[in-house]
Motif scaffolding. Structure first.
Motif, PDB file in Angstrom:
ATOM      1  N   GLY A  80       2.101 -65.629 113.260  1.00  0.00           N
ATOM      2  CA  GLY A  80       2.541 -64.625 112.035  1.00  0.00           C
ATOM      3  C   GLY A  80       2.229 -65.578 110.602  1.00  0.00           C
ATOM      4  N   ILE A  81       2.634 -66.719 110.729  1.00  0.00           N
ATOM      5  CA  ILE A  81       2.397 -67.563 109.396  1.00  0.00           C
ATOM      6  C   ILE A  81       1.005 -67.602 109.051  1.00  0.00           C
ATOM      7  CG2 ILE A  81       2.947 -69.755 108.297  1.00  0.00           C
ATOM      8  CD1 ILE A  81       5.601 -70.035 109.827  1.00  0.00           C
ATOM      9  N   GLY A  82       0.320 -67.811 109.955  1.00  0.00           N
ATOM     10  CA  GLY A  82      -1.233 -67.988 110.079  1.00  0.00           C
ATOM     11  C   GLY A  82      -1.930 -66.673 109.291  1.00  0.00           C
ATOM     12  N   LEU A  83      -1.296 -65.506 109.820  1.00  0.00           N
ATOM     13  CA  LEU A  83      -1.720 -64.459 109.302  1.00  0.00           C
ATOM     14  C   LEU A  83      -1.452 -64.071 107.681  1.00  0.00           C
ATOM     15  CD1 LEU A  83      -1.152 -62.029 112.209  1.00  0.00           C
ATOM     16  CD2 LEU A  83      -3.278 -62.797 111.253  1.00  0.00           C
ATOM     17  N   LEU A  84      -0.307 -64.520 107.446  1.00  0.00           N
ATOM     18  CA  LEU A  84       0.354 -64.648 106.049  1.00  0.00           C
ATOM     19  C   LEU A  84      -0.663 -65.406 104.997  1.00  0.00           C
ATOM     20  CD1 LEU A  84       4.142 -64.277 106.833  1.00  0.00           C
ATOM     21  CD2 LEU A  84       2.623 -62.679 105.710  1.00  0.00           C
ATOM     22  N   LEU A  85      -0.834 -66.547 105.515  1.00  0.00           N
ATOM     23  CA  LEU A  85      -1.548 -67.415 104.794  1.00  0.00           C
ATOM     24  C   LEU A  85      -3.069 -67.027 104.471  1.00  0.00           C
ATOM     25  CD1 LEU A  85      -0.352 -71.247 106.080  1.00  0.00           C
ATOM     26  CD2 LEU A  85       0.336 -69.662 104.043  1.00  0.00           C
ATOM     27  N   CYS A  86      -3.510 -66.513 105.594  1.00  0.00           N
ATOM     28  CA  CYS A  86      -5.151 -65.931 105.261  1.00  0.00           C
ATOM     29  C   CYS A  86      -4.948 -64.707 104.220  1.00  0.00           C
ATOM     30  CB  CYS A  86      -5.578 -65.388 106.582  1.00  0.00           C
ATOM     31  SG  CYS A  86      -5.771 -66.581 107.844  1.00  0.00           S
ATOM     32  N   LYS A  87      -3.941 -63.836 104.447  1.00  0.00           N
ATOM     33  CA  LYS A  87      -3.869 -62.885 103.179  1.00  0.00           C
ATOM     34  C   LYS A  87      -3.555 -63.600 101.826  1.00  0.00           C
ATOM     35  CE  LYS A  87      -1.819 -59.182 106.188  1.00  0.00           C
ATOM     36  NZ  LYS A  87      -0.612 -58.336 106.285  1.00  0.00           N
ATOM     37  N   PRO A 145       3.257 -72.024  91.920  1.00  0.00           N
ATOM     38  CA  PRO A 145       2.531 -71.470  93.224  1.00  0.00           C
ATOM     39  C   PRO A 145       1.447 -70.425  92.765  1.00  0.00           C
ATOM     40  CG  PRO A 145       4.746 -70.228  93.359  1.00  0.00           C
ATOM     41  CD  PRO A 145       4.901 -71.166  92.279  1.00  0.00           C
ATOM     42  N   ASP A 146       0.473 -70.372  93.466  1.00  0.00           N
ATOM     43  CA  ASP A 146      -0.785 -69.473  93.015  1.00  0.00           C
ATOM     44  C   ASP A 146      -0.349 -68.181  93.687  1.00  0.00           C
ATOM     45  OD1 ASP A 146      -2.612 -71.284  91.570  1.00  0.00           O
ATOM     46  OD2 ASP A 146      -2.880 -72.281  93.627  1.00  0.00           O
ATOM     47  N   VAL A 147       0.457 -68.538  94.995  1.00  0.00           N
ATOM     48  CA  VAL A 147       1.141 -67.193  95.705  1.00  0.00           C
ATOM     49  C   VAL A 147       2.262 -67.438  96.402  1.00  0.00           C
ATOM     50  CG1 VAL A 147       0.550 -65.471  97.411  1.00  0.00           C
ATOM     51  CG2 VAL A 147      -1.426 -66.488  96.377  1.00  0.00           C
ATOM     52  N   ILE A 148       3.266 -66.651  96.282  1.00  0.00           N
ATOM     53  CA  ILE A 148       4.603 -66.612  96.724  1.00  0.00           C
ATOM     54  C   ILE A 148       4.806 -65.621  97.657  1.00  0.00           C
ATOM     55  CG2 ILE A 148       5.915 -65.299  94.937  1.00  0.00           C
ATOM     56  CD1 ILE A 148       8.106 -67.088  95.041  1.00  0.00           C
ATOM     57  N   GLY A 162       4.822 -62.949  86.543  1.00  0.00           N
ATOM     58  CA  GLY A 162       3.407 -62.842  86.624  1.00  0.00           C
ATOM     59  C   GLY A 162       2.594 -63.632  87.712  1.00  0.00           C
ATOM     60  N   CYS A 163       3.327 -63.934  88.656  1.00  0.00           N
ATOM     61  CA  CYS A 163       2.904 -64.649  89.766  1.00  0.00           C
ATOM     62  C   CYS A 163       2.361 -63.636  90.997  1.00  0.00           C
ATOM     63  CB  CYS A 163       3.849 -65.473  90.313  1.00  0.00           C
ATOM     64  SG  CYS A 163       3.240 -66.692  91.899  1.00  0.00           S
ATOM     65  N   ALA A 164       1.310 -63.697  91.764  1.00  0.00           N
ATOM     66  CA  ALA A 164       0.775 -63.243  92.816  1.00  0.00           C
ATOM     67  C   ALA A 164       1.849 -63.312  94.009  1.00  0.00           C
ATOM     68  CB  ALA A 164      -0.561 -63.730  93.363  1.00  0.00           C
ATOM     69  N   SER A 165       2.277 -62.163  94.458  1.00  0.00           N
ATOM     70  CA  SER A 165       3.212 -62.239  95.766  1.00  0.00           C
ATOM     71  C   SER A 165       2.689 -61.590  96.863  1.00  0.00           C
ATOM     72  CB  SER A 165       4.437 -61.684  95.251  1.00  0.00           C
ATOM     73  OG  SER A 165       4.340 -60.322  94.525  1.00  0.00           O
ATOM     74  N   LEU A 166       3.199 -61.829  98.110  1.00  0.00           N
ATOM     75  CA  LEU A 166       3.253 -61.222  99.357  1.00  0.00           C
ATOM     76  C   LEU A 166       4.518 -60.922 100.112  1.00  0.00           C
ATOM     77  CD1 LEU A 166       0.663 -60.297 101.134  1.00  0.00           C
ATOM     78  CD2 LEU A 166       0.629 -62.504 102.294  1.00  0.00           C
ATOM     79  N   PHE A 167       4.434 -59.742 100.779  1.00  0.00           N
ATOM     80  CA  PHE A 167       5.872 -59.192 101.540  1.00  0.00           C
ATOM     81  C   PHE A 167       5.879 -60.167 102.626  1.00  0.00           C
ATOM     82  CE2 PHE A 167       8.451 -56.742 104.205  1.00  0.00           C
ATOM     83  CZ  PHE A 167       9.691 -56.959 103.508  1.00  0.00           C
ATOM     84  N   LEU A 168       6.852 -60.555 103.085  1.00  0.00           N
ATOM     85  CA  LEU A 168       7.061 -61.505 104.383  1.00  0.00           C
ATOM     86  C   LEU A 168       7.322 -60.339 105.523  1.00  0.00           C
ATOM     87  CD1 LEU A 168       7.399 -64.075 105.732  1.00  0.00           C
ATOM     88  CD2 LEU A 168       9.720 -64.177 105.100  1.00  0.00           C
ATOM     89  N   ASP A 169       6.058 -60.089 106.155  1.00  0.00           N
ATOM     90  CA  ASP A 169       6.245 -59.215 107.157  1.00  0.00           C
ATOM     91  C   ASP A 169       5.930 -59.936 108.459  1.00  0.00           C
ATOM     92  OD1 ASP A 169       3.410 -59.731 107.017  1.00  0.00           O
ATOM     93  OD2 ASP A 169       2.720 -57.649 106.550  1.00  0.00           O
ATOM     94  N   PHE A 170       6.011 -59.109 109.599  1.00  0.00           N
ATOM     95  CA  PHE A 170       5.814 -60.105 110.907  1.00  0.00           C
ATOM     96  C   PHE A 170       4.694 -59.661 111.799  1.00  0.00           C
ATOM     97  CE2 PHE A 170      10.281 -60.152 109.639  1.00  0.00           C
ATOM     98  CZ  PHE A 170      10.628 -61.385 109.820  1.00  0.00           C
ATOM     99  N   SER A 171       4.306 -60.531 112.754  1.00  0.00           N
ATOM    100  CA  SER A 171       3.331 -60.107 113.399  1.00  0.00           C
ATOM    101  C   SER A 171       3.882 -59.514 114.778  1.00  0.00           C
ATOM    102  CB  SER A 171       2.572 -61.441 114.097  1.00  0.00           C
ATOM    103  OG  SER A 171       3.242 -62.190 114.466  1.00  0.00           O
ATOM    104  N   ASP A 172       3.042 -58.889 115.599  1.00  0.00           N
ATOM    105  CA  ASP A 172       3.815 -58.277 116.746  1.00  0.00           C
ATOM    106  C   ASP A 172       4.537 -59.436 117.790  1.00  0.00           C
ATOM    107  OD1 ASP A 172       2.515 -55.938 116.156  1.00  0.00           O
ATOM    108  OD2 ASP A 172       0.989 -55.747 117.438  1.00  0.00           O
ATOM    109  N   ASP A 173       3.966 -60.331 117.889  1.00  0.00           N
ATOM    110  CA  ASP A 173       4.707 -61.403 118.671  1.00  0.00           C
ATOM    111  C   ASP A 173       6.084 -61.941 118.361  1.00  0.00           C
ATOM    112  OD1 ASP A 173       3.460 -62.663 116.554  1.00  0.00           O
ATOM    113  OD2 ASP A 173       3.105 -64.648 117.897  1.00  0.00           O
ATOM    114  N   SER A 174       6.021 -61.703 116.752  1.00  0.00           N
ATOM    115  CA  SER A 174       7.566 -62.001 116.535  1.00  0.00           C
ATOM    116  C   SER A 174       8.479 -60.783 116.820  1.00  0.00           C
ATOM    117  CB  SER A 174       7.637 -61.957 114.914  1.00  0.00           C
ATOM    118  OG  SER A 174       6.992 -62.971 114.509  1.00  0.00           O
ATOM    119  N   PHE A 175       8.158 -59.688 116.831  1.00  0.00           N
ATOM    120  CA  PHE A 175       8.921 -58.400 117.340  1.00  0.00           C
ATOM    121  C   PHE A 175       9.122 -58.644 118.923  1.00  0.00           C
ATOM    122  CE2 PHE A 175       8.067 -56.455 113.301  1.00  0.00           C
ATOM    123  CZ  PHE A 175       9.575 -55.922 113.200  1.00  0.00           C
ATOM    124  N   ASN A 176       8.240 -59.032 119.746  1.00  0.00           N
ATOM    125  CA  ASN A 176       8.053 -59.161 121.154  1.00  0.00           C
ATOM    126  C   ASN A 176       9.191 -60.178 121.419  1.00  0.00           C
ATOM    127  OD1 ASN A 176       6.315 -57.039 121.637  1.00  0.00           O
ATOM    128  ND2 ASN A 176       4.591 -58.244 121.427  1.00  0.00           N
TER     129      ASN A 176
END
Length: 631
Positions: A80-87, A145-148, A162-176
């Motif tokens: 999940g963290i890997g997917l967030l960092l790629c985004k 930071p460049d992204v938070i 004025g900072c780029a942001s990304l909502f903290l969502d989860f991958s399927d394995d987190s819910f499983n």
């Protein structure tokens, strides 16, 4: 049957959870809730039968702080963290962007390799409480930071900065993972409920009272019989320390059991009901102690005490209110004596209290009486040394005549009917009286006016002796059969010199009491107290009280030091007397010289000496003591 409820802050998270929850029939509720209403929404789910909640972030934190319900947090996984960092990298043109992640501590996994694997400079800003949440967001934005990445508050503060942001969502394995953990917790919770229901059914259908305590010694559960015995409600009982709930059960004993010690049994009274109590540790498979169970079994003889009747008896001097709580002690030696006294009080057999003069023999005898099944009866004490041999029989067994009320005079033995008789200095009794006591205790036969008659007297007898009864019995000065009858339940009271902790407490308490009673305002210096503790006190409490009272009365200065204490001690207790362990013996009279010469002729044999002098061995022993003859 309870179920699992999933409560989430976003509709898209709800849709994701519903898709993954298919086939998991224990999940009966999945819905979106606002963070500010998280506690109320969770309470509604619980009322609808939810036994486990799956939540995330700040919502999980709020629910845990306010409700007593198991909460499973949705955690970030490495995937999940890997997917967030790629985004996050797609939101900036920086080749190696600085990324700040704001999250609750229990949401995070190991992120130590994320920066290297995904080509970013990742900084984690974790918070443990709601109060820290906003502060961590400010710190994250201050790091430029460049992204938070974070929740709703993080997104709002990032937009304002004025900072780029990304909502903290989860991958399927987190819910499983969260669903699997919740189902495991639900299963364990149901098994625990079944076990508790079985235990409750067992405990509430038995004649014993039970209390369960946790590792800290606080009450977690009690059955109805115990609540009835304590005359209190379950709500008033749960959470209280066990030693406050059960009078007479000391904290040291409870701590020892909870630390892994053996079970402890004692005899106590709860609301005037005699009970045998057993405190046993709850041991897990790994040997750890997870609390304890106290079981209380009612003794077959139960006497309810009317407080009004008790007041009347106390005015007559027949009852005593002293209990084991009144016996102050810190030493292991005295603790052993008190524990023996508690156990022996369960029996109706006679008890021998052996120890030097001036110890707590009378106090301990009163405690034994008040901890026995005879506690509602009278407590009568008689000092045998105060009686002449010809008066001992009448005092103990009476005349046998009836008084004006038609009651037969049975002496102090009859006065203590259904109670306790304390005979002090029993070694001073004549052989004839010793024989009659043996007959009365063992066979319930009483001799009056030289007539033996079967008189049943329900009287518990406690005796004290400063001398060595066994040595006296071997020399013929005390009946051997009576010694064996008394020695079965023998309690040896250690002298104060073997109880340094108790001696210090006694010195402090006695000095303070005397200062208050005599309206004097003195203090003992540290050096003075150390000297008091090092001095010899063969007279124990009596000697200490006499010395300190004179010390308080004669002190010329507010501070009493070791010089003043040493001077008074040597004046009151000269070295010659202290070496002998008693006051200096006076010069022998003619009678004393005659007895001493007879003892020398008979090699110290008291029985032969008494026969030569034409007196009983008991009278010989009394004369030896009175005249201070050293053998």
């Amino acid at each position: 049957m309870s179920h699992i409820a999933i409560l989430l802050p976003k509709d898209d998270l709800v849709l994701q959870a519903r898709e993954l929850a298919k086939g998991h029939y224990s999940i009966a509720e999945i819905r979106q809730i606002e963070t500010e209403n998280a506690v109320e929404e969770a309470r509604t789910s619980i009322q609808n039968g939810a036994g486990i909640l799956i939540c995330r972030g700040l919502q999980a934190l709020r629910i845990r702080e306010n409700l007593n319900v198991p909460v499973v947090s949705v955690k970030l996984t490495a995937q999940g963290i890997g997917l967030l960092l790629c985004k996050a990298k797609r939101l900036t043109v920086e080749p190696r962007p600085r990324v700040a992640l704001v999250a609750v501590c229990d949401m995070l996994c190991d992120t130590s390799c994320c920066s290297m694997l995904f080509g970013v400079d990742l900084q984690i800003f974790a918070y443990r409480t709601e109060e820290e949440y906003e502060e961590m967001n400010r710190k994250a934005l201050a790091s430029k930071p460049d992204v938070i990445i974070g929740g709703d508050l993080t997104m709002d503060m990032a937009r304002q900065a004025g900072c780029a942001s990304l909502f903290l969502d989860f991958s399927d394995d987190s819910f499983n993972d969260a669903i699997q953990n919740a189902e495991t917790a639900l299963m364990a919770n149901e098994m625990n409920q079944r076990a508790n229901a079985q235990i409750d059914a067992l405990l509430n259908n038995t004649t014993n009272g039970y209390i369960q305590v946790n590792r800290t010694g606080r009450v977690t559960k009690s059955n109805d019989i115990m609540l009835e015995a304590l005359e209190c409600s379950r709500d008033a009982l749960v959470g209280r320390p066990l030693q406050e709930v059960i009078p007479g059960l000391e904290k040291d004993v409870i701590d020892n059991v909870l630390a892994g010690g053996n079970s402890y049994s004692t005899f106590l009274h709860i609301r005037y009901q005699a009970m045998v109590a057993i405190l046993a540790p709850i041991r897990l498979e790994d040997g750890q102690v997870d609390g304890a169970i106290l079981s209380c079994h009612k003794v077959h003889r139960s006497i309810q005490l009317d407080p009004r009747a008790e007041d009347g008896e106390l005015l007559q001097g027949n009852l005593t209110q002293r209990t084991f709580d009144n016996v102050h002690h810190r030493s292991a030696a005295m603790a052993k004596a008190v524990d023996q006294a508690r156990l022996f009080s369960q029996s109706n057999a006679p008890i021998l209290l052996a120890g030097p003069q001036g110890l707590e023999v009378s106090l301990l005898a009163q405690c034994i009486h008040n901890n026995s099944t005879n506690r509602t009866g009278p407590f009568v004490q008689l000092n045998c040394a105060s009686l002449e041999p010809e008066d001992q029989m009448t005092a103990l067994f009476g005349t046998g005549y009836k008084n004006k009320d038609g009651e037969v005079d049975l002496g102090v033995l009859g006065m203590a009917e259904n109670g306790t008789l304390l005979l002090q200095e029993v070694d001073k009794l004549s052989h004839t009286v010793q024989s009659n006591i043996y007959q009365a205790v063992r066979y319930h036969r009483v001799i009056q006016r030289n007539l033996e008659r079967p008189v049943h007297v329900n009287t518990r007898i406690i005796v004290t002796s400063e001398g060595d009864l066994y040595a006296l019995a071997c020399e013929g000065a005390f009946r051997m059969d009576l010694y064996y009858l008394l020695a079965g339940l023998r309690i040896d009271l250690p002298p104060l010199k073997k109880r340094p902790e108790d001696l210090e407490d006694m010195l402090q308490a006695t000095f303070q009491r005397l200062c208050e009673n005599l309206r004097r305002y003195h203090v003992i210096t540290n050096g003075g107290m150390e000297l008091l503790k090092s001095l010899d006190w063969p007279g124990n409490i009596i000697q200490i009280n006499a010395f300190l009272e004179r010390l308080v009365l004669t002190a010329r200065h507010r501070s009493i030091d070791e010089t003043a204490i040493r001077s008074l001690y040597d004046e009151m207790f000269p070295p010659l007397a202290r070496e002998a362990g008693q006051p200096a013996a006076p010069r022998q009279s003619r009678e004393g010289q005659r007895i001493l010469e007879a003892l020398e002729r008979n090699d110290g044999n008291r029985a032969v000496t008494a026969q030569e002098l034409g007196i009983s061995t008991t009278t010989l022993w009394r004369k030896i003591k009175k005249l201070g003859i050293e053998i």
